[in-house]
Scaffold this active site. Structure first.
Site, PDB file in Angstrom:
ATOM      1  N   ILE A  12       0.840  -1.208   0.000  1.00  0.00           N
ATOM      2  CA  ILE A  12       0.000   0.000   0.000  1.00  0.00           C
ATOM      3  C   ILE A  12       0.870   1.251   0.000  1.00  0.00           C
ATOM      4  N   GLY A  13       1.960   1.216   0.788  1.00  0.00           N
ATOM      5  CA  GLY A  13       2.840   2.387   0.881  1.00  0.00           C
ATOM      6  C   GLY A  13       3.360   2.802  -0.484  1.00  0.00           C
ATOM      7  N   SER A  82       2.503  -7.476   8.455  1.00  0.00           N
ATOM      8  CA  SER A  82       1.109  -7.333   8.019  1.00  0.00           C
ATOM      9  C   SER A  82       0.358  -8.641   7.755  1.00  0.00           C
ATOM     10  N   THR A 121      -6.380  -1.089  10.560  1.00  0.00           N
ATOM     11  CA  THR A 121      -7.127  -2.144   9.872  1.00  0.00           C
ATOM     12  C   THR A 121      -8.495  -2.402  10.494  1.00  0.00           C
ATOM     13  N   ASP A 122      -9.416  -2.911   9.673  1.00  0.00           N
ATOM     14  CA  ASP A 122     -10.734  -3.324  10.189  1.00  0.00           C
ATOM     15  C   ASP A 122     -10.608  -4.496  11.154  1.00  0.00           C
ATOM     16  N   GLU A 123      -9.460  -5.201  11.096  1.00  0.00           N
ATOM     17  CA  GLU A 123      -9.312  -6.396  11.942  1.00  0.00           C
ATOM     18  C   GLU A 123      -9.326  -6.058  13.432  1.00  0.00           C
ATOM     19  N   TYR A 147      -1.611 -10.441  14.997  1.00  0.00           N
ATOM     20  CA  TYR A 147      -1.496  -9.272  14.104  1.00  0.00           C
ATOM     21  C   TYR A 147      -2.498  -8.200  14.514  1.00  0.00           C
ATOM     22  N   LYS A 151      -1.969  -4.389  16.008  1.00  0.00           N
ATOM     23  CA  LYS A 151      -2.472  -3.164  15.368  1.00  0.00           C
ATOM     24  C   LYS A 151      -3.379  -2.399  16.341  1.00  0.00           C
ATOM     25  N   LYS A 186      -0.679 -13.084   0.329  1.00  0.00           N
ATOM     26  CA  LYS A 186      -2.072 -12.675   0.570  1.00  0.00           C
ATOM     27  C   LYS A 186      -3.005 -13.327  -0.453  1.00  0.00           C
ATOM     28  N   LEU A 187      -4.263 -13.544  -0.062  1.00  0.00           N
ATOM     29  CA  LEU A 187      -5.179 -14.403  -0.838  1.00  0.00           C
ATOM     30  C   LEU A 187      -5.238 -14.090  -2.333  1.00  0.00           C
ATOM     31  N   GLY A 272      -8.478 -19.279  14.948  1.00  0.00           N
ATOM     32  CA  GLY A 272      -9.058 -17.986  15.356  1.00  0.00           C
ATOM     33  C   GLY A 272      -9.581 -17.165  14.189  1.00  0.00           C
TER      34      GLY A 272
HETATM   35  P1  NAD Z   1       3.290  -4.870   3.449  1.00  0.00           P
HETATM   36  O1  NAD Z   1       3.653  -6.036   4.301  1.00  0.00           O
HETATM   37  O2  NAD Z   1       3.175  -5.045   1.977  1.00  0.00           O
HETATM   38  O3  NAD Z   1       4.365  -3.693   3.685  1.00  0.00           O
HETATM   39  C1  NAD Z   1       4.875  -3.368   4.947  1.00  0.00           C
HETATM   40  C2  NAD Z   1       6.122  -2.521   4.735  1.00  0.00           C
HETATM   41  O4  NAD Z   1       6.629  -2.150   6.037  1.00  0.00           O
HETATM   42  C3  NAD Z   1       7.267  -3.247   4.010  1.00  0.00           C
HETATM   43  O5  NAD Z   1       7.825  -2.418   3.030  1.00  0.00           O
HETATM   44  C4  NAD Z   1       8.272  -3.546   5.119  1.00  0.00           C
HETATM   45  O6  NAD Z   1       9.613  -3.616   4.654  1.00  0.00           O
HETATM   46  C5  NAD Z   1       8.033  -2.358   6.046  1.00  0.00           C
HETATM   47  N1  NAD Z   1       8.436  -2.640   7.445  1.00  0.00           N
HETATM   48  C6  NAD Z   1       8.103  -3.709   8.209  1.00  0.00           C
HETATM   49  N2  NAD Z   1       8.651  -3.611   9.423  1.00  0.00           N
HETATM   50  C7  NAD Z   1       9.330  -2.428   9.433  1.00  0.00           C
HETATM   51  C8  NAD Z   1      10.105  -1.751  10.420  1.00  0.00           C
HETATM   52  N3  NAD Z   1      10.287  -2.266  11.643  1.00  0.00           N
HETATM   53  N4  NAD Z   1      10.651  -0.548  10.095  1.00  0.00           N
HETATM   54  C9  NAD Z   1      10.477  -0.023   8.848  1.00  0.00           C
HETATM   55  N5  NAD Z   1       9.778  -0.635   7.879  1.00  0.00           N
HETATM   56  C10 NAD Z   1       9.202  -1.815   8.176  1.00  0.00           C
HETATM   57  O7  NAD Z   1       1.967  -4.293   4.077  1.00  0.00           O
HETATM   58  P2  NAD Z   1       0.722  -3.576   3.377  1.00  0.00           P
HETATM   59  O8  NAD Z   1      -0.262  -4.598   2.989  1.00  0.00           O
HETATM   60  O9  NAD Z   1       1.211  -2.600   2.394  1.00  0.00           O
HETATM   61  O10 NAD Z   1       0.114  -2.799   4.644  1.00  0.00           O
HETATM   62  C11 NAD Z   1       0.569  -1.491   4.969  1.00  0.00           C
HETATM   63  C12 NAD Z   1      -0.141  -1.026   6.216  1.00  0.00           C
HETATM   64  O11 NAD Z   1      -1.541  -1.034   6.012  1.00  0.00           O
HETATM   65  C13 NAD Z   1       0.112  -1.916   7.436  1.00  0.00           C
HETATM   66  O12 NAD Z   1       0.219  -1.078   8.561  1.00  0.00           O
HETATM   67  C14 NAD Z   1      -1.140  -2.772   7.531  1.00  0.00           C
HETATM   68  O13 NAD Z   1      -1.387  -3.138   8.852  1.00  0.00           O
HETATM   69  C15 NAD Z   1      -2.190  -1.809   7.011  1.00  0.00           C
HETATM   70  N6  NAD Z   1      -3.364  -2.410   6.366  1.00  0.00           N
HETATM   71  C16 NAD Z   1      -3.212  -3.290   5.325  1.00  0.00           C
HETATM   72  C17 NAD Z   1      -4.344  -3.773   4.674  1.00  0.00           C
HETATM   73  C18 NAD Z   1      -4.236  -4.740   3.510  1.00  0.00           C
HETATM   74  O14 NAD Z   1      -5.261  -5.263   3.074  1.00  0.00           O
HETATM   75  N7  NAD Z   1      -3.064  -5.000   2.962  1.00  0.00           N
HETATM   76  C19 NAD Z   1      -5.621  -3.380   5.094  1.00  0.00           C
HETATM   77  C20 NAD Z   1      -5.724  -2.508   6.191  1.00  0.00           C
HETATM   78  C21 NAD Z   1      -4.592  -2.010   6.794  1.00  0.00           C
HETATM   79  O1  DAU Z   2      -8.805  -6.763   6.725  1.00  0.00           O
HETATM   80  C1  DAU Z   2      -7.627  -6.038   6.525  1.00  0.00           C
HETATM   81  C2  DAU Z   2      -6.460  -6.975   6.588  1.00  0.00           C
HETATM   82  O2  DAU Z   2      -6.492  -7.715   5.371  1.00  0.00           O
HETATM   83  C3  DAU Z   2      -5.109  -6.289   6.750  1.00  0.00           C
HETATM   84  O3  DAU Z   2      -5.083  -5.628   7.982  1.00  0.00           O
HETATM   85  C4  DAU Z   2      -3.971  -7.319   6.682  1.00  0.00           C
HETATM   86  O4  DAU Z   2      -2.715  -6.649   6.723  1.00  0.00           O
HETATM   87  C5  DAU Z   2      -4.093  -8.074   5.381  1.00  0.00           C
HETATM   88  O5  DAU Z   2      -3.124  -9.097   5.334  1.00  0.00           O
HETATM   89  C6  DAU Z   2      -5.483  -8.681   5.235  1.00  0.00           C
HETATM   90  O6  DAU Z   2      -5.688  -9.739   6.217  1.00  0.00           O
HETATM   91  P1  DAU Z   2      -6.497 -11.058   5.834  1.00  0.00           P
HETATM   92  O7  DAU Z   2      -6.097 -12.124   6.770  1.00  0.00           O
HETATM   93  O8  DAU Z   2      -7.946 -10.778   5.693  1.00  0.00           O
HETATM   94  O9  DAU Z   2      -5.889 -11.304   4.351  1.00  0.00           O
HETATM   95  P2  DAU Z   2      -5.418 -12.622   3.609  1.00  0.00           P
HETATM   96  O10 DAU Z   2      -5.200 -12.251   2.184  1.00  0.00           O
HETATM   97  O11 DAU Z   2      -4.331 -13.325   4.322  1.00  0.00           O
HETATM   98  O12 DAU Z   2      -6.713 -13.539   3.697  1.00  0.00           O
HETATM   99  C7  DAU Z   2      -7.945 -13.116   3.134  1.00  0.00           C
HETATM  100  C8  DAU Z   2      -8.961 -14.208   3.439  1.00  0.00           C
HETATM  101  O13 DAU Z   2      -8.591 -15.380   2.684  1.00  0.00           O
HETATM  102  C9  DAU Z   2      -8.997 -14.646   4.880  1.00  0.00           C
HETATM  103  O14 DAU Z   2     -10.330 -14.981   5.239  1.00  0.00           O
HETATM  104  C10 DAU Z   2      -8.127 -15.901   4.915  1.00  0.00           C
HETATM  105  C11 DAU Z   2      -8.356 -16.504   3.543  1.00  0.00           C
HETATM  106  N1  DAU Z   2      -7.217 -17.250   2.981  1.00  0.00           N
HETATM  107  C12 DAU Z   2      -5.983 -16.641   2.982  1.00  0.00           C
HETATM  108  C13 DAU Z   2      -4.880 -17.313   2.507  1.00  0.00           C
HETATM  109  C14 DAU Z   2      -3.504 -16.667   2.524  1.00  0.00           C
HETATM  110  C15 DAU Z   2      -7.403 -18.513   2.449  1.00  0.00           C
HETATM  111  O15 DAU Z   2      -8.510 -19.049   2.421  1.00  0.00           O
HETATM  112  N2  DAU Z   2      -6.294 -19.169   1.961  1.00  0.00           N
HETATM  113  C16 DAU Z   2      -5.051 -18.627   1.989  1.00  0.00           C
HETATM  114  O16 DAU Z   2      -4.076 -19.326   1.550  1.00  0.00           O
END
Ligand code: NAD
Ligand code: DAU
Length: 339
Positions: A12-13, A82, A121-123, A147, A151, A186-187, A272
């Site tokens: 996302i960043g 994350s 996050t919504d989590e 996680y 958060k 991620k999924l 969980g």
């Molecule tokens: P990501 O795992 O792709 O990226 C995380 C980044 O943080 C990476 O570039 C990593 O190198 C950096 N990082 C990790 N630990 C660090 C540290 N100690 N110091 C400096 N950098 C560090 O994650 P993302 O999916 O892009 O998520 C970004 C943010 O958004 C997170 O805070 C996550 O909790 C939040 N978020 C993600 C989602 C989603 O669906 N991906 C949804 C809601 C919120």
């Molecule tokens: O809801 C926001 C969150 O979404 C963020 O805060 C997290 O950083 C991000 O990783 C994501 O978390 P989820 O656990 O929801 O995402 P993930 O893609 O891991 O999983 C999405 C859904 O799919 C979840 O219900 C678990 C399921 N899943 C995931 C994987 C990796 C599967 O069924 N099979 C899989 O192999």
């Protein structure tokens, strides 16, 4: 503005940095990123500019943070561990970065007298399967995984800094993002890449868990609105327009890749596992934001991006992720490639 964007080399960043520099031609950005397995310099190639500075460093390191924050007008903290599944295996790293790292940034922003926007996050609201309704910003925090608990810890510190020290700190809480450059753990990218490679698609439990999918471009636009108009000490939910069961998402990916449902493996459920997330974004919509990209449009362009950019994901699928995949799923990646 000059922004400090922590975690800017992640999914996302990096999308935020690229869009922000394009939409705000006067802005400068300093990215501070540790470059964990999830962060890559290549993610910022599309944002390369003399208005972007990259610093490799850890948000837990106060000296590195103090140097990077100098001259900045605001901090946006994307840096986090994350992935929920990894938090179940190694929770300590999540507590260190997502809680302690957030504290270090809050303290540095307080000293510098600048705004801290925490990406959350919504989590943190926990499982919403017991109700038809959606989480609002005043719903109780009830995290289920290491996680989401980490958060939630970060979010509580933001509130405490605003209340105790008068820090200009606030929070956005997003639902599940999808789009370009998301790590294949991620999924959605996992299923797209496995479908393209002829591998099986692993679905936890019965696949009936519901997620509230949000295109990363819509989320990046929301962050701009909250950075500019959000009130100190408040949280703003950013929910996607569509709630879908995981199995519907996986079947749509198979359809796009041209396979059939025999490619799905129903595997042991995540411990969980939250059955449903759902966010009300009414507070943010009152500030003028609205999600513009529906899932059915967004998944097509996302699928096309992964299909057309193997140079981005091939190094990941042949690196650390291979070992993670084998140990987590008990299967070799690429085992289906001669199918
Ligand atoms: P990501 O795992 O792709 O990226 C995380 C980044 O943080 C990476 O570039 C990593 O190198 C950096 N990082 C990790 N630990 C660090 C540290 N100690 N110091 C400096 N950098 C560090 O994650 P993302 O999916 O892009 O998520 C970004 C943010 O958004 C997170 O805070 C996550 O909790 C939040 N978020 C993600 C989602 C989603 O669906 N991906 C949804 C809601 C919120
Ligand atoms: O809801 C926001 C969150 O979404 C963020 O805060 C997290 O950083 C991000 O990783 C994501 O978390 P989820 O656990 O929801 O995402 P993930 O893609 O891991 O999983 C999405 C859904 O799919 C979840 O219900 C678990 C399921 N899943 C995931 C994987 C990796 C599967 O069924 N099979 C899989 O192999």
């Amino acid at each position: 503005m000059k922004l400090l964007v922590t975690g800017g080399a992640g999914f996302i960043g990096s999308n935020f940095v690229e869009r922000r520099l394009e939409v705000h031609p006067e802005d400068h950005i300093v990215v501070l990123d540790k470059l964990t397995y999830a962060g890559r310099r290549e993610n910022l190639e599309g944002a390369a500019s003399d208005r972007l500075e990259f610093v490799q460093g850890d948000i837990r390191d106060r000296t590195a943070v103090s140097a990077a924050i100098t001259g900045c007008d605001a901090v946006i903290n994307f840096a986090a561990e994350s992935h929920v599944d990894r938090s179940i295996e190694t929770p300590g790293e999540f507590i260190e970065t997502d809680v302690f790292g957030t504290y270090v940034l809050l303290d540095a922003a307080r000293e510098a007298g600048i705004r801290h926007l925490q990406i959350s996050t919504d989590e943190v609201y926990g499982d919403f399967s017991g109700t038809e309704g959606s989480a609002t910003e005043s719903s109780p925090l009830d995290p289920s995984s290491p996680y989401s608990a980490s958060k939630a810890g970060g979010d509580l510190l933001v509130g405490a800094f605003a209340r105790t020290y008068g820090s200009d700190a606030l929070i956005v809480r997003a639902s599940n993002n999808y789009g370009a450059r998301q790590h294949p753990e991620k999924l959605i990218p996992l299923c797209i890449l496995n479908a393209l490679a002829g591998d099986q698609l692993p679905v936890y439990g019965d696949g009936k868990q519901v997620r509230n999918w949000l295109n990363v471009q819509d989320f990046c636009a929301a962050i701009d609105v909250v950075l500019e108009c959000g009130a100190t000490g408040e949280a703003y939910n950013v929910g996607g327009p569509d709630e879908l069961e995981n199995i519907e998402v996986v079947k749509r990916i198979i359809e796009l890749a041209g396979g059939d449902e025999s490619r799905i493996d129903f595997i042991e459920d995540r411990p969980g596992h939250d059955l449903r997330y759902s966010l009300s974004s009414a507070r943010l919509e009152a500030l003028g934001w609205k999600a513009e990209i529906g899932f059915h449009e967004g998944i097509e362009s996302t699928f096309a991006w992964y299909r057309d950019n193997p140079q981005w994901w091939e190094p990941i699928r042949s690196g650390e992720y291979r070992d993670y995949y084998l140990s987590h799923y008990g299967q070799e990646l690429g085992a289906g490639s001669d199918r």
